[in-house]
Design a protein around this motif. Structure first.
Motif, mmCIF file in Angstrom:
data_model
loop_
_atom_site.group_PDB
_atom_site.id
_atom_site.type_symbol
_atom_site.label_atom_id
_atom_site.label_comp_id
_atom_site.label_asym_id
_atom_site.label_seq_id
_atom_site.Cartn_x
_atom_site.Cartn_y
_atom_site.Cartn_z
ATOM 1 N N SER A 127 0.822 -1.208 0.000
ATOM 2 C CA SER A 127 0.000 0.000 0.000
ATOM 3 C C SER A 127 0.858 1.262 0.000
ATOM 4 O O SER A 127 0.532 2.238 -0.686
ATOM 5 C CB SER A 127 -0.966 -0.002 1.188
ATOM 6 N N PHE A 128 1.966 1.247 0.729
ATOM 7 C CA PHE A 128 2.864 2.407 0.694
ATOM 8 C C PHE A 128 3.508 2.560 -0.681
ATOM 9 O O PHE A 128 3.672 3.670 -1.183
ATOM 10 C CB PHE A 128 3.940 2.306 1.772
ATOM 11 N N PHE A 129 3.870 1.434 -1.312
ATOM 12 C CA PHE A 129 4.444 1.492 -2.641
ATOM 13 C C PHE A 129 3.421 2.039 -3.631
ATOM 14 O O PHE A 129 3.738 2.903 -4.455
ATOM 15 C CB PHE A 129 4.920 0.105 -3.083
ATOM 16 N N ALA A 130 2.180 1.573 -3.545
ATOM 17 C CA ALA A 130 1.133 2.040 -4.446
ATOM 18 C C ALA A 130 0.840 3.518 -4.229
ATOM 19 O O ALA A 130 0.646 4.275 -5.188
ATOM 20 C CB ALA A 130 -0.123 1.201 -4.259
ATOM 21 N N ALA A 131 0.787 3.939 -2.965
ATOM 22 C CA ALA A 131 0.542 5.349 -2.675
ATOM 23 C C ALA A 131 1.675 6.226 -3.223
ATOM 24 O O ALA A 131 1.432 7.296 -3.796
ATOM 25 C CB ALA A 131 0.390 5.561 -1.177
ATOM 26 N N GLY A 132 2.901 5.793 -3.070
ATOM 27 C CA GLY A 132 4.028 6.534 -3.612
ATOM 28 C C GLY A 132 4.001 6.592 -5.134
ATOM 29 O O GLY A 132 4.321 7.620 -5.739
ATOM 30 N N TYR A 133 3.588 5.486 -5.757
ATOM 31 C CA TYR A 133 3.490 5.457 -7.213
ATOM 32 C C TYR A 133 2.411 6.421 -7.705
ATOM 33 O O TYR A 133 2.619 7.156 -8.668
ATOM 34 C CB TYR A 133 3.181 4.025 -7.662
ATOM 35 N N VAL A 134 1.266 6.440 -7.027
ATOM 36 C CA VAL A 134 0.172 7.327 -7.414
ATOM 37 C C VAL A 134 0.570 8.788 -7.229
ATOM 38 O O VAL A 134 0.308 9.640 -8.073
ATOM 39 C CB VAL A 134 -1.109 6.986 -6.619
ATOM 40 N N VAL A 135 1.223 9.097 -6.119
ATOM 41 C CA VAL A 135 1.660 10.478 -5.863
ATOM 42 C C VAL A 135 2.706 10.901 -6.881
ATOM 43 O O VAL A 135 2.708 12.037 -7.355
ATOM 44 C CB VAL A 135 2.188 10.609 -4.413
ATOM 45 N N ALA A 136 3.609 9.993 -7.262
ATOM 46 C CA ALA A 136 4.638 10.336 -8.232
ATOM 47 C C ALA A 136 4.054 10.554 -9.628
ATOM 48 O O ALA A 136 4.593 11.347 -10.407
ATOM 49 C CB ALA A 136 5.684 9.226 -8.276
ATOM 50 N N LYS A 137 2.984 9.862 -9.948
ATOM 51 C CA LYS A 137 2.374 10.007 -11.273
ATOM 52 C C LYS A 137 1.554 11.278 -11.408
ATOM 53 O O LYS A 137 1.333 11.765 -12.509
ATOM 54 C CB LYS A 137 1.473 8.788 -11.577
#
Length: 138
Positions: A127-137
């Motif tokens: 979930s932290f990886f996904a949240a970071g990916y979404v924020v970076a995009k």
């Protein structure tokens, strides 16, 4: 003739023998950071301190002097703290506590973890990886 010998420090080994208090350990960790922070704060933002009218060389020298002054103040406090610790060690023992419990090691936690623990840990990491990916995009 027998001489009274103090063996209070014989049980303390390693760096704790030379840096006995928590304050002295903290000051030793603060020294390099303080030097860097004082120098870079003054050098990179001279307008914060009213040094914008100085030349670049004068700003650098002022930053170096402020950094050295901050470090000298910390070294004086360190020397005073260690002098007090050495003076008091003759009257009472310096107690060194360990802040790690044997049951709270990574080896113990990994050996006692169940499948549910590993699944929850994987879910949190994902979930932290996904949240970071979404924020970076975005």
């Amino acid at each position: 003739m027998t001489q009274c010998t103090d063996h209070a420090d014989a049980e303390v080994k390693g760096i704790a023998r030379y840096i006995p208090t928590t304050l002295s350990k903290g000051i030793l960790l603060l020294l390099p950071g303080t030097a860097w922070f004082a120098f870079s704060a003054i050098r990179e933002h001279p307008s914060w301190f009213g040094f914008q009218n100085l030349t670049e060389l004068e700003q650098t020298l002022t930053a170096a002097l402020a950094s050295a002054a901050a470090c000298i103040m910390l070294v004086i406090v360190l020397v005073l703290d260690m002098a007090i610790a050495v003076h008091h060690s003759k009257h009472r023992r310096t107690v060194h506590y360990s802040n790690t419990h044997p049951l709270m090691s990574f080896k113990f936690l990994a050996s006692n973890a169940t499948v549910l623990h590993w699944l929850v840990l994987g879910l949190v990491c994902t979930s932290f990886f996904a949240a970071g990916y979404v924020v970076a995009k975005t």
